[in-house]
Design an enzyme around this catalytic site. Structure first.
Site, PDB file in Angstrom:
ATOM      1  N   SER A  52      34.229  35.898  42.063  1.00  0.00           N
ATOM      2  CA  SER A  52      32.961  35.479  41.509  1.00  0.00           C
ATOM      3  C   SER A  52      32.941  34.026  41.044  1.00  0.00           C
ATOM      4  O   SER A  52      31.869  33.455  40.864  1.00  0.00           O
ATOM      5  CB  SER A  52      32.565  36.386  40.331  1.00  0.00           C
ATOM      6  OG  SER A  52      33.519  36.286  39.291  1.00  0.00           O
ATOM      7  N   LYS A  63      32.919  27.835  34.111  1.00  0.00           N
ATOM      8  CA  LYS A  63      32.174  28.946  34.712  1.00  0.00           C
ATOM      9  C   LYS A  63      31.085  29.409  33.749  1.00  0.00           C
ATOM     10  O   LYS A  63      31.307  29.450  32.534  1.00  0.00           O
ATOM     11  CB  LYS A  63      33.151  30.084  35.036  1.00  0.00           C
ATOM     12  CG  LYS A  63      32.536  31.246  35.815  1.00  0.00           C
ATOM     13  CD  LYS A  63      33.598  32.287  36.168  1.00  0.00           C
ATOM     14  CE  LYS A  63      33.034  33.454  36.959  1.00  0.00           C
ATOM     15  NZ  LYS A  63      34.071  34.459  37.287  1.00  0.00           N
ATOM     16  N   SER A  82      38.735  37.098  40.870  1.00  0.00           N
ATOM     17  CA  SER A  82      37.680  36.082  40.881  1.00  0.00           C
ATOM     18  C   SER A  82      38.116  34.641  40.671  1.00  0.00           C
ATOM     19  O   SER A  82      37.304  33.736  40.851  1.00  0.00           O
ATOM     20  CB  SER A  82      36.605  36.424  39.858  1.00  0.00           C
ATOM     21  OG  SER A  82      35.748  37.396  40.402  1.00  0.00           O
TER      22      SER A  82
HETATM   23  N1  GLN Z   1      35.172  41.042  43.344  1.00  0.00           N
HETATM   24  C1  GLN Z   1      35.580  41.885  42.260  1.00  0.00           C
HETATM   25  C2  GLN Z   1      34.381  42.590  41.665  1.00  0.00           C
HETATM   26  O1  GLN Z   1      33.315  42.406  42.172  1.00  0.00           O
HETATM   27  C3  GLN Z   1      36.308  41.082  41.231  1.00  0.00           C
HETATM   28  C4  GLN Z   1      35.402  40.245  40.411  1.00  0.00           C
HETATM   29  C5  GLN Z   1      36.096  39.474  39.336  1.00  0.00           C
HETATM   30  O2  GLN Z   1      37.305  39.272  39.359  1.00  0.00           O
HETATM   31  N2  GLN Z   1      35.317  39.082  38.350  1.00  0.00           N
HETATM   32  O3  GLN Z   1      34.477  43.314  40.731  1.00  0.00           O
END
Ligand code: GLN
Length: 486
Positions: A154, A79, A178
């Site tokens: 994400s 990532k 994410s």
């Molecule tokens: N969707 C969540 C956020 O926008 C979690 C994102 C994540 O786990 N990095 O904060």
């Protein structure tokens, strides 16, 4: 071979060991797939062709000399929020568009030490803020199961690439879901280890008390193999746990007789898709048939506060972490201004996207004098209550099972104008980060050709029990074997 790109780590390892396949051949098969599919899927911010082939050659030498680990010579996608020495690391942000780190994240360092082949860096929501990769400053990743749909986020690039056969495994990060939510949306396995189990050194910080790195793979065995490589104490991360690790493949027996599993009813939230609820119920019945003792209708009443708590704590921490992007120390810099203050302001105005700015404003507000007690401190107190409630539940159950997300993958664009709807897609995953627990999402069905994920949550440092349950379910079902027709 045409289908080498779809191998699991353990399958590829076997072929590499018996010399039926070389790492260079495997890497070439993956690169070919990437170049065929990227125009449609857009999982990669960077493809590291040359480097990958060089590393593959080295891995083949290592294997020929008899020194092979299960990850040696296997192509991995990282990532783009994990630092890779000499390789662009953007966080899918304009702010870091040209950032080439001078060092490796500990997880990257550990994989390289085992002879891994880095195939590229995956697309993500900017600074890991989002649930769909639509917040990437560069482009949106498309779900290989249906190109009009989001892959989740994400870590959407990582998940989509595994589903599409563009890497053998990937690393993601999980602050509120994410890893698990995109794993669920793309029908792959995704493990978020216990907070502090895996070093965060070199992971570009979003919310430091919640962030955790973990694997996205084609099956549960592969999750265990990757965890073997990346888990464990790191002197460079003061929050990393000194707890001993173990060989996580040892627990994959398929035998879950007598394990106690709770089903918290609050996770079957209002607005959950009918097909999702029924697929998860079917999956739980399967666990029961396998010998687990299921308690339906467990109640964890503080669950309903988790999302609100998260959207105070995560933005607060983010606002502090992202203060470093001032145009002086890193990346993007807007210098054509009258004075330093204006340069900082313009840098942040143009370097960050809308969602990142929204979070910084929310966090700055929640931490400001006069509001701190009412918002941030209150959220921390509720966080403690949520954690205690989990602790209590784990005195009775070995694990809890829930849907990974309340819906199947939604359409690209569908939730972009409504941040609250977008935030709700993590309602089942966020409580786990609030409490620092380990959890895995595994494939558990489809509705109209769109994937559904099953989430299994464990006690702190009990990665083994959730892997064990996940493995038993996987061996008794065929969902993980399906591949998108792309
Ligand atoms: N969707 C969540 C956020 O926008 C979690 C994102 C994540 O786990 N990095 O904060």
């Amino acid at each position: 071979m045409e289908s080498d790109n779809q191998l699991t780590i353990h399958e590829a390892h076997k072929l590499l060991k018996t010399k039926e396949l070389s790492s260079v051949e495997l890497t070439r098969a993956i690169l070919k797939r990437i170049h065929n599919l990227e125009p449609k899927v857009h999982s990669f911010v960077t493809v590291t062709d040359k480097l990958a082939l060089k590393q593959a050659q080295k891995a083949d030498e290592l294997i020929a000399a008899g020194g092979s680990n299960p990850l040696t010579g296997i192509p991995v996608l990282i990532k783009d929020n994990m630092c890779t020495k000499g390789i662009l690391t953007t966080c899918s942000s304009r702010m870091l568009e040209n950032f080439i780190p001078p060092y490796n994240a500990t997880v990257v360092e550990r994989l390289l030490a085992l002879g891994a082949v880095i195939i590229g860096k995956s697309n993500m929501d900017e600074f890991a803020m989002g649930s769909s990769t639509e917040n990437s400053a560069f482009f949106t990743t498309h779900n290989p199961w249906n190109l009009d749909r989001v892959p989740g986020g994400s870590s959407g690039g990582s998940a989509a690439a595994i589903a599409a056969g563009e890497a053998i495994y990937a690393l993601g990060s999980d602050t509120g879901g994410s890893i698990r939510q995109p794993a669920g949306f793309c029908s792959v396995s995704g493990l978020k280890p216990t907070y502090s189990r895996v070093s965060r050194y070199g992971l570009i910080a979003f919310a430091s008390s919640l962030d955790q790195i973990g694997p996205l793979t084609r099956d549960v065995t592969d999750c265990a193999l990757v965890l073997n490589a990346i888990a464990g104490y790191d002197t460079k991360d003061s929050t990393s746990a000194p707890q001993p690790t173990t060989d996580y493949t040892q627990c994959l027996s398929g035998d879950i007789k007598g394990l106690k599993i709770g089903v918290p009813k609050e996770y079957f939230v209002k607005g959950i898709h009918k097909e999702v609820a029924s697929a998860i119920q079917t999956a739980i019945i399967k666990l029961e048939e396998l010998g687990a003792s299921i308690e339906w209708d467990v109640s964890l009443p503080t669950t309903s506060y988790a999302l609100a708590v998260y959207y105070i704590i995560a933005p607060s921490e983010a606002s502090a972490n992202l203060a470093r992007y001032d145009g002086v120390k890193y990346g993007f810099s807007y210098s054509n201004t009258k004075n330093m203050w204006q340069a900082m302001e313009k840098t942040r105005q143009h370097g960050f996207g809308a969602e990142v700015k929204r979070r910084i404003m929310l966090g700055t507000y929640a931490l400001s004098a006069g509001y701190y007690d009412a918002w941030y401190l209150k959220a921390q107190k509720v966080r403690t209550l949520i954690r205690r409630e989990f602790d209590q539940a784990f005195t009775k159950y070995d694990a809890l099972v829930t849907p990974t997300s309340p819906t199947v993958p939604f359409k690209i664009g569908e939730k972009m104008d409504d941040p609250l709807q977008m935030y709700l897609s993590d309602v089942c995953t966020i409580p786990v980060n609030i409490a620092g627990l380990p959890a895995i999402s595994i494939p558990a069905g489809f509705a109209d050709g769109l994937p559904i994920g099953l989430q299994i949550i464990g006690k702190p440092f009990a990665e083994e029990s959730i892997l064990k349950i996940a493995y038993a379910y996987e061996q008794a079902t065929e969902w993980h074997k399906r591949r998108p027709n792309i």
